[in-house]
Design an enzyme around this catalytic site. Structure first.
Site, PDB file in Angstrom:
ATOM      1  N   GLU A 233       0.836  -1.222   0.000  1.00  0.00           N
ATOM      2  CA  GLU A 233       0.000   0.000   0.000  1.00  0.00           C
ATOM      3  C   GLU A 233       0.862   1.259   0.000  1.00  0.00           C
ATOM      4  OE1 GLU A 233      -2.922   0.117  -0.690  1.00  0.00           O
ATOM      5  OE2 GLU A 233      -3.461  -1.970  -0.373  1.00  0.00           O
TER       6      GLU A 233
HETATM    7  C1  LIG Z   1       2.964  -9.762  -0.039  1.00  0.00           C
HETATM    8  C2  LIG Z   1       2.693  -8.616  -0.951  1.00  0.00           C
HETATM    9  C3  LIG Z   1       1.381  -8.286  -1.249  1.00  0.00           C
HETATM   10  C4  LIG Z   1       1.106  -7.245  -2.133  1.00  0.00           C
HETATM   11  N1  LIG Z   1      -0.192  -6.981  -2.507  1.00  0.00           N
HETATM   12  C5  LIG Z   1      -0.423  -6.144  -3.553  1.00  0.00           C
HETATM   13  C6  LIG Z   1      -1.720  -6.036  -4.137  1.00  0.00           C
HETATM   14  O1  LIG Z   1      -2.685  -6.659  -3.686  1.00  0.00           O
HETATM   15  N2  LIG Z   1      -1.870  -5.227  -5.217  1.00  0.00           N
HETATM   16  C7  LIG Z   1      -0.836  -4.526  -5.756  1.00  0.00           C
HETATM   17  O2  LIG Z   1      -1.041  -3.841  -6.740  1.00  0.00           O
HETATM   18  N3  LIG Z   1       0.408  -4.595  -5.218  1.00  0.00           N
HETATM   19  C8  LIG Z   1       0.637  -5.385  -4.140  1.00  0.00           C
HETATM   20  N4  LIG Z   1       1.897  -5.481  -3.604  1.00  0.00           N
HETATM   21  C9  LIG Z   1       2.951  -4.653  -4.130  1.00  0.00           C
HETATM   22  C10 LIG Z   1       3.409  -3.558  -3.180  1.00  0.00           C
HETATM   23  O3  LIG Z   1       2.404  -2.600  -3.022  1.00  0.00           O
HETATM   24  C11 LIG Z   1       4.723  -2.993  -3.732  1.00  0.00           C
HETATM   25  O4  LIG Z   1       5.711  -3.998  -3.539  1.00  0.00           O
HETATM   26  C12 LIG Z   1       5.147  -1.719  -3.059  1.00  0.00           C
HETATM   27  O5  LIG Z   1       4.246  -0.676  -3.382  1.00  0.00           O
HETATM   28  C13 LIG Z   1       6.552  -1.267  -3.422  1.00  0.00           C
HETATM   29  O6  LIG Z   1       6.807  -1.382  -4.785  1.00  0.00           O
HETATM   30  P1  LIG Z   1       8.111  -2.182  -5.261  1.00  0.00           P
HETATM   31  O7  LIG Z   1       8.124  -3.486  -4.585  1.00  0.00           O
HETATM   32  O8  LIG Z   1       8.177  -2.180  -6.741  1.00  0.00           O
HETATM   33  O9  LIG Z   1       9.318  -1.339  -4.694  1.00  0.00           O
HETATM   34  P2  LIG Z   1      10.041  -0.113  -5.412  1.00  0.00           P
HETATM   35  O10 LIG Z   1       9.044   0.864  -5.898  1.00  0.00           O
HETATM   36  O11 LIG Z   1      11.029  -0.620  -6.381  1.00  0.00           O
HETATM   37  O12 LIG Z   1      10.816   0.546  -4.191  1.00  0.00           O
HETATM   38  C14 LIG Z   1      12.071   0.059  -3.691  1.00  0.00           C
HETATM   39  C15 LIG Z   1      12.570   1.009  -2.591  1.00  0.00           C
HETATM   40  O13 LIG Z   1      12.761   2.316  -3.150  1.00  0.00           O
HETATM   41  C16 LIG Z   1      12.008   3.285  -2.456  1.00  0.00           C
HETATM   42  N5  LIG Z   1      11.505   4.275  -3.415  1.00  0.00           N
HETATM   43  C17 LIG Z   1      10.920   4.068  -4.606  1.00  0.00           C
HETATM   44  N6  LIG Z   1      10.592   5.236  -5.175  1.00  0.00           N
HETATM   45  C18 LIG Z   1      10.951   6.207  -4.321  1.00  0.00           C
HETATM   46  C19 LIG Z   1      10.852   7.630  -4.306  1.00  0.00           C
HETATM   47  N7  LIG Z   1      10.273   8.292  -5.299  1.00  0.00           N
HETATM   48  N8  LIG Z   1      11.324   8.302  -3.239  1.00  0.00           N
HETATM   49  C20 LIG Z   1      11.878   7.653  -2.199  1.00  0.00           C
HETATM   50  N9  LIG Z   1      12.000   6.307  -2.150  1.00  0.00           N
HETATM   51  C21 LIG Z   1      11.526   5.593  -3.185  1.00  0.00           C
HETATM   52  C22 LIG Z   1      10.860   2.512  -1.794  1.00  0.00           C
HETATM   53  O14 LIG Z   1      10.357   3.178  -0.651  1.00  0.00           O
HETATM   54  C23 LIG Z   1      11.546   1.190  -1.456  1.00  0.00           C
HETATM   55  O15 LIG Z   1      12.227   1.303  -0.244  1.00  0.00           O
HETATM   56  C24 LIG Z   1       2.181  -6.486  -2.686  1.00  0.00           C
HETATM   57  C25 LIG Z   1       3.494  -6.800  -2.347  1.00  0.00           C
HETATM   58  C26 LIG Z   1       3.758  -7.861  -1.516  1.00  0.00           C
HETATM   59  C27 LIG Z   1       5.195  -8.215  -1.229  1.00  0.00           C
END
Ligand SMILES: Cc1cc2nc3c(=O)[nH]c(=O)nc-3n(C[C@H](O)[C@H](O)[C@H](O)COP(=O)(O)OP(=O)(O)OC[C@H]3O[C@@H](n4cnc5c(N)ncnc54)[C@H](O)[C@@H]3O)c2cc1C
Length: 593
Positions: free
Chosen positions: A438
């Site tokens: 989220e």
């Molecule tokens: C068990 C699980 C359930 C999930 N359920 C859902 C679901 O139901 N529906 C859905 O759509 N998604 C879901 N997700 C996805 C989840 O919402 C994302 O993993 C999350 O939003 C982060 O995206 P990412 O993993 O691509 O990380 P990234 O966006 O790659 O981020 C990596 C790191 O970089 C930081 N970062 C990225 N951009 C910035 C910025 N602009 N400024 C500062 N820091 C930044 C982040 O805070 C993080 O620490 C789920 C994930 C998991 C693991």
């Protein structure tokens, strides 16, 4: 671990601090104290007797993918059936579609209980309520008529499909496509990852809300639209038709919430219907996100409560060493570890963070209720602004607390905390995801600064501080505590002004101050609420109206929070005032040196 809902504290918060009955009268929903207490009693039974016993096995067993179908852990399907039959699923749904329209202030207590009992179980229903909110707000009449009632009843569940391999935080990178058809449908193609409850065996249908791009969409986030994509197509008479071209390609193997399916979802020309206006998908999704983020905050609170209960039971039972000032239980081979100051430190941090977050959850729930249900337009707008300010705090701070309190749970059990059968390590693993999904907690903090603080030049935050300061000024019994909180509120106001100026001067400051500013704000907000709890406790104790131990404990907990937890705010302040310079100075190429 033997979870029991903290009913006494919930009643204290709802009735004694937030006058939930008056709140319900204001909303005009006719709920009285007896009904609310009856709901909480039944909810506590459901959470403790039906859901909690499934939690450990769900972690051991996990989910399985077999011929494209997901098999959930033993007992989940049966428990979900009861969840629907007993009306828990429809608690917050709109009356017009068969829901019970209960305010969040009441339902949040039930949801907290579910999170404590089993986070994995709650994941399956957790996004359905948000789906209902988004559809009710943005869907056309035909979509509402066909999909809302079974979603509200819990007969079907909802999901939120945003994330793709290359698009997590940055949804501008989304690639899933939606091709319009002559009959009003769209055909969706693409792959989503990490979809919670994307496939399961609890319900016959699953309604996916999917972000995708139309062929002529502008690039970036301005070109994203929202679509409803059912797992099984729904006939005009509401009966289920054939399977849609959406399937679960794989299950993720993950650290915790192993009983919840986290799916790779493939859309292979799946039939979908537009929700809201073209290219307005993110705005529509945001309707759902406030609710979803509040729920994730409750996950943090639920985990914290469960870890506190485990830690407390263990600290009373485990015999090790003697109390420093002499044996407390001389008849036993050693004293229970609760006599040791460091053990008490851990327990009191657990207790004051959990109970503090519970107070803030009720405060935030009241704003969400007013935003959705009050007839007064000005009050609705004010509540909407207040909720928007609070949601990032609730999501990020509660889940950080959940992880800290779960980790303390492990610590309290000593080596046994690291061993599966005691349940603490599961809580710690389960809670870790809440800081990530989220929108990561880092992104919540950016939202607080960028959209909420800079968005209105700090006026809503100042209005909140004014409100809290007025309440502090009315405190009669706890004057020393009140002075301390008043000083922090003034400091918060000044700090917000400093942060605003710094961020306007140098955009790098936004990211440099955000996490610490959010934490600072939440610690001070909790202090103001702890002061209200102490004031109420003093009044009851002075009146001699019963349960002195409960109210005495409230006073002592407030004292502990102000003396031993609130000072953390000072450290966050100092860190954020250090500015962006020392963060940005080291070249990316030199980090390994
Ligand atoms: C068990 C699980 C359930 C999930 N359920 C859902 C679901 O139901 N529906 C859905 O759509 N998604 C879901 N997700 C996805 C989840 O919402 C994302 O993993 C999350 O939003 C982060 O995206 P990412 O993993 O691509 O990380 P990234 O966006 O790659 O981020 C990596 C790191 O970089 C930081 N970062 C990225 N951009 C910035 C910025 N602009 N400024 C500062 N820091 C930044 C982040 O805070 C993080 O620490 C789920 C994930 C998991 C693991």
């Amino acid at each position: 671990m033997n979870y029991q809902a903290p009913l006494r504290d919930m009643r204290f918060v709802l009735h004694e601090l937030f006058d939930v009955t008056g709140h319900c009268q204001q909303l005009g929903n006719g709920l009285d104290r007896e009904t609310i207490d009856g709901v909480l009693d039944e909810a506590a039974r459901f959470a403790a007797q039906v859901v909690a016993p499934l939690n450990r096995n769900s972690d051991e067993q996990g989910c399985r993918l077999q011929d494209g179908e997901v098999i959930t852990p033993t007992g989940f399907a049966q428990a979900y059936k009861l969840y629907v039959e007993q009306g828990w699923a429809s608690m917050t749904g709109p009356l017009a579609f068969g829901g019970q329209g209960l305010p969040q202030m009441v339902s949040a207590s039930f949801h907290e209980m579910l999170m404590s009992a089993s986070l994995s179980f709650r994941v399956y229903s957790g996004l359905t309520e948000g789906t209902v909110v988004a559809l009710a707000r943005h869907g056309c009449d035909a979509l509402k008529q066909r999909y809302l009632a079974p979603l509200v009843s819990g007969e079907w569940t909802g999901t939120m499909c945003l994330t793709e391999p290359q698009a997590g935080t940055d949804l501008a990178l989304l690639r899933t496509r939606a091709q319009p058809q002559d009959d009003g449908r769209y055909l969706l193609s693409g792959s989503k990852i990490f979809i919670s409850g994307g496939e399961q065996d609890l319900t016959e249908n699953i309604i996916h809300l999917v972000l995708a791009r139309l062929p002529d969409a502008p690039p970036g986030i301005k070109g994203i639209s929202l679509f409803l994509v059912p797992k099984r197509l729904v006939n005009a008479d509401g009966t289920l038709g054939e399977r849609n071209a959406v399937s679960c390609g794989a299950l993720e193997h993950k650290m915790g919430i192993k009983g919840a399916s986290t799916c790779v979802m493939n859309f292979d020309g799946a039939s979908g219907w537009l929700v809201g206006q073209p290219n307005q998908g993110l705005a529509c999704m945001f309707t759902m996100m406030n609710d979803a983020r509040f729920q994730v905050g409750l996950q943090g609170l639920g985990i914290a409560e469960a870890a506190f209960q485990g830690g407390l039971a263990y600290a009373r039972a485990r015999l090790q060493s003697r109390a420093i000032s002499g044996p407390v239980a001389p008849e036993k081979p050693a004293d229970p570890i609760i006599v040791h100051p460091d053990v008490r430190r851990m327990l009191l941090i657990q207790k004051t963070l959990s109970e503090g977050c519970r107070m803030l959850s009720a405060y935030a729930a009241r704003q969400l209720d007013l935003e959705h249900y009050t007839g007064d337009a000005a009050q609705r707008e004010a509540a909407c602004r207040r909720a928007a300010l609070l949601i990032p705090m609730v999501k990020a701070f509660f889940t950080d607390c959940g992880q800290e309190v779960a980790s303390l749970g492990v610590q309290l059990y000593g080596g046994h905390g690291y061993i599966r059968e005691w349940g603490m390590e599961q809580l710690m693993r389960d809670s870790r995801i809440t800081q990530l999904y989220e929108g990561t907690n880092g992104i919540q903090a950016l939202d607080l600064i960028r959209r909420k603080l800079l968005g209105d030049g700090g006026s809503e935050l100042n209005a909140l501080i004014d409100e809290l300061a007025t309440a502090v000024a009315q405190v009669k019994s706890q004057t020393a505590m009140a002075e301390q909180v008043a000083m922090r509120l003034q400091e918060w106001r000044t700090l917000a002004g400093t942060v605003l100026l710094a961020c306007r001067r140098d955009p790098e400051e936004i990211g440099a101050v955000s996490v610490d500013f959010l934490a600072y704000s939440a610690y001070v907000m909790l202090a103001a609420l702890w002061l209200q709890a102490a004031e109420r406790a003093s009044q009851v104790l002075a009146a001699g109206s019963g349960e002195p131990e409960f109210y005495q404990a409230k006073l002592q907990s407030a004292d502990f929070y102000l003396r031993r937890v609130l000072p953390r705010a000072g450290a966050h302040r100092e860190v954020l005032l250090a500015g962006a310079g020392c963060l940005m100075a080291l070249p990316a190429t030199d980090f390994a040196f």
